[in-house]
Design a protein around this motif. Structure first.
Motif, short mmCIF file in Angstrom:
data_model
loop_
_atom_site.label_atom_id
_atom_site.label_comp_id
_atom_site.label_asym_id
_atom_site.label_seq_id
_atom_site.Cartn_x
_atom_site.Cartn_y
_atom_site.Cartn_z
N MET A 1 -13.50 2.44 -33.05
CA MET A 1 -12.56 1.48 -32.48
C MET A 1 -12.04 0.57 -33.60
N ASP A 2 -10.76 0.45 -33.73
CA ASP A 2 -10.12 -0.36 -34.76
C ASP A 2 -9.84 -1.75 -34.17
N ILE A 3 -10.36 -2.78 -34.84
CA ILE A 3 -10.17 -4.14 -34.30
C ILE A 3 -8.72 -4.61 -34.44
N PHE A 4 -7.97 -3.96 -35.35
CA PHE A 4 -6.58 -4.35 -35.53
C PHE A 4 -5.63 -3.40 -34.80
N GLU A 5 -6.16 -2.64 -33.87
CA GLU A 5 -5.34 -1.67 -33.14
C GLU A 5 -4.22 -2.40 -32.40
N GLY A 6 -3.01 -1.92 -32.59
CA GLY A 6 -1.87 -2.51 -31.92
C GLY A 6 -1.20 -3.60 -32.75
N LEU A 7 -1.84 -4.04 -33.86
CA LEU A 7 -1.25 -5.05 -34.73
C LEU A 7 -0.64 -4.38 -35.95
N ASP A 8 0.48 -4.87 -36.36
CA ASP A 8 1.10 -4.37 -37.58
C ASP A 8 0.28 -4.91 -38.75
N ALA A 9 -0.07 -4.03 -39.70
CA ALA A 9 -0.92 -4.40 -40.84
C ALA A 9 -0.29 -5.51 -41.67
N ALA A 10 1.03 -5.52 -41.77
CA ALA A 10 1.70 -6.56 -42.56
C ALA A 10 1.42 -7.95 -41.99
N VAL A 12 -1.20 -8.81 -40.28
CA VAL A 12 -2.62 -9.13 -40.53
C VAL A 12 -2.78 -9.67 -41.94
N TRP A 13 -2.13 -9.02 -42.95
CA TRP A 13 -2.22 -9.50 -44.33
C TRP A 13 -1.60 -10.89 -44.47
N LEU A 14 -0.49 -11.12 -43.81
CA LEU A 14 0.13 -12.45 -43.87
C LEU A 14 -0.77 -13.51 -43.24
N ALA A 15 -1.41 -13.17 -42.13
CA ALA A 15 -2.33 -14.12 -41.48
C ALA A 15 -3.53 -14.40 -42.38
N ILE A 16 -4.06 -13.36 -43.01
CA ILE A 16 -5.18 -13.56 -43.95
C ILE A 16 -4.74 -14.45 -45.10
N GLY A 17 -3.55 -14.21 -45.63
CA GLY A 17 -3.03 -15.03 -46.72
C GLY A 17 -2.87 -16.49 -46.33
N LEU A 18 -2.34 -16.73 -45.14
CA LEU A 18 -2.18 -18.12 -44.67
C LEU A 18 -3.53 -18.78 -44.41
N ALA A 36 -4.90 -15.80 -51.62
CA ALA A 36 -3.86 -15.98 -50.61
C ALA A 36 -2.54 -15.39 -51.10
N VAL A 37 -2.21 -15.62 -52.35
CA VAL A 37 -0.98 -15.06 -52.92
C VAL A 37 -1.03 -13.54 -52.87
N ALA A 38 -2.18 -12.96 -53.22
CA ALA A 38 -2.31 -11.51 -53.20
C ALA A 38 -2.19 -10.96 -51.78
N ALA A 39 -2.79 -11.65 -50.80
CA ALA A 39 -2.72 -11.19 -49.41
C ALA A 39 -1.29 -11.28 -48.88
N ILE A 40 -0.60 -12.36 -49.18
CA ILE A 40 0.78 -12.52 -48.72
C ILE A 40 1.68 -11.48 -49.38
N ALA A 41 1.47 -11.25 -50.67
CA ALA A 41 2.26 -10.21 -51.36
C ALA A 41 1.98 -8.83 -50.79
N THR A 42 0.71 -8.57 -50.48
CA THR A 42 0.36 -7.29 -49.86
C THR A 42 1.03 -7.15 -48.50
N GLY A 43 1.04 -8.23 -47.74
CA GLY A 43 1.72 -8.21 -46.45
C GLY A 43 3.21 -7.96 -46.59
#
Length: 164
Positions: A1-10, A12-18, A36-43
């Motif tokens: 089971m994927d906990i991020f199922e239904g969420l766009d990965a981008a 998720v990365w932006l939320a992690i960055g923020l 944070a910069v790396a996570a936002i850039a990845t998003g």
């Protein structure tokens, strides 16, 4: 089971960055902001390119290492210099200030008053009321010396035949 199922990965990365950027405000240090910069850039890159999760993680780790190393190198070459290097050094700020003996300095130790607080004072034996100059500090202990007042007349006064 994927906990991020239904969420766009981008997103998720932006939320992690923020979240990492917000943590940087709360936790002292200058490391989380680069993650944070790396996570936002990845998003942002994940929005543009449809990468799989393994490539996103590799991208994040690579960008985090690049950002942290670049910041470390930049700050090493151009360090942030404080306008007030003694800002958090209360004892260091008192060196050169005057103090008044409140408990006679006997045997090299007594108490002196600086501003509205009393400190342990170490120096030559002095009676209560003597004005002292703070010359050094070590924790809560102030090293003091008597203030010497120069009473020699000025050279100009001697030349005019006047004495002080």
């Amino acid at each position: 089971m994927d906990i991020f199922e239904g969420l766009d990965a981008a997103w998720v990365w932006l939320a992690i960055g923020l979240a990492l950027a917000a943590l940087e405000l709360v936790v002292p240090g200058v490391y989380l902001i680069w993650l944070a910069v790396a996570a936002i850039a990845t998003g942002a890159l994940t929005f543009v390119f449809d990468w799989g999760m393994p490539f996103q993680v590799v991208n994040f780790v690579s960008l985090a290492l690049i950002a942290a190393y670049s910041a470390k190198r930049f700050l090493r070459d151009k360090p942030i210099v404080s306008d007030d290097p003694l800002l958090n050094n209360r004892g260091g700020r008192m060196i050169g200030e005057s103090a008044v003996v409140t408990q006679a300095i006997d045997g090299g130790e007594g108490r002196v008053k600086v501003g509205d607080s009393e400190w342990i004072g170490r120096g030559p034996d002095s009676p209560v009321g003597t004005r002292m100059l703070i010359t050094a500090t070590k924790g809560p202990i102030l090293t003091v010396e008597p203030i010497v007042v120069d009473v020699t007349p000025a050279l100009g006064a001697e030349a005019d035949g006047k004495t002080a």
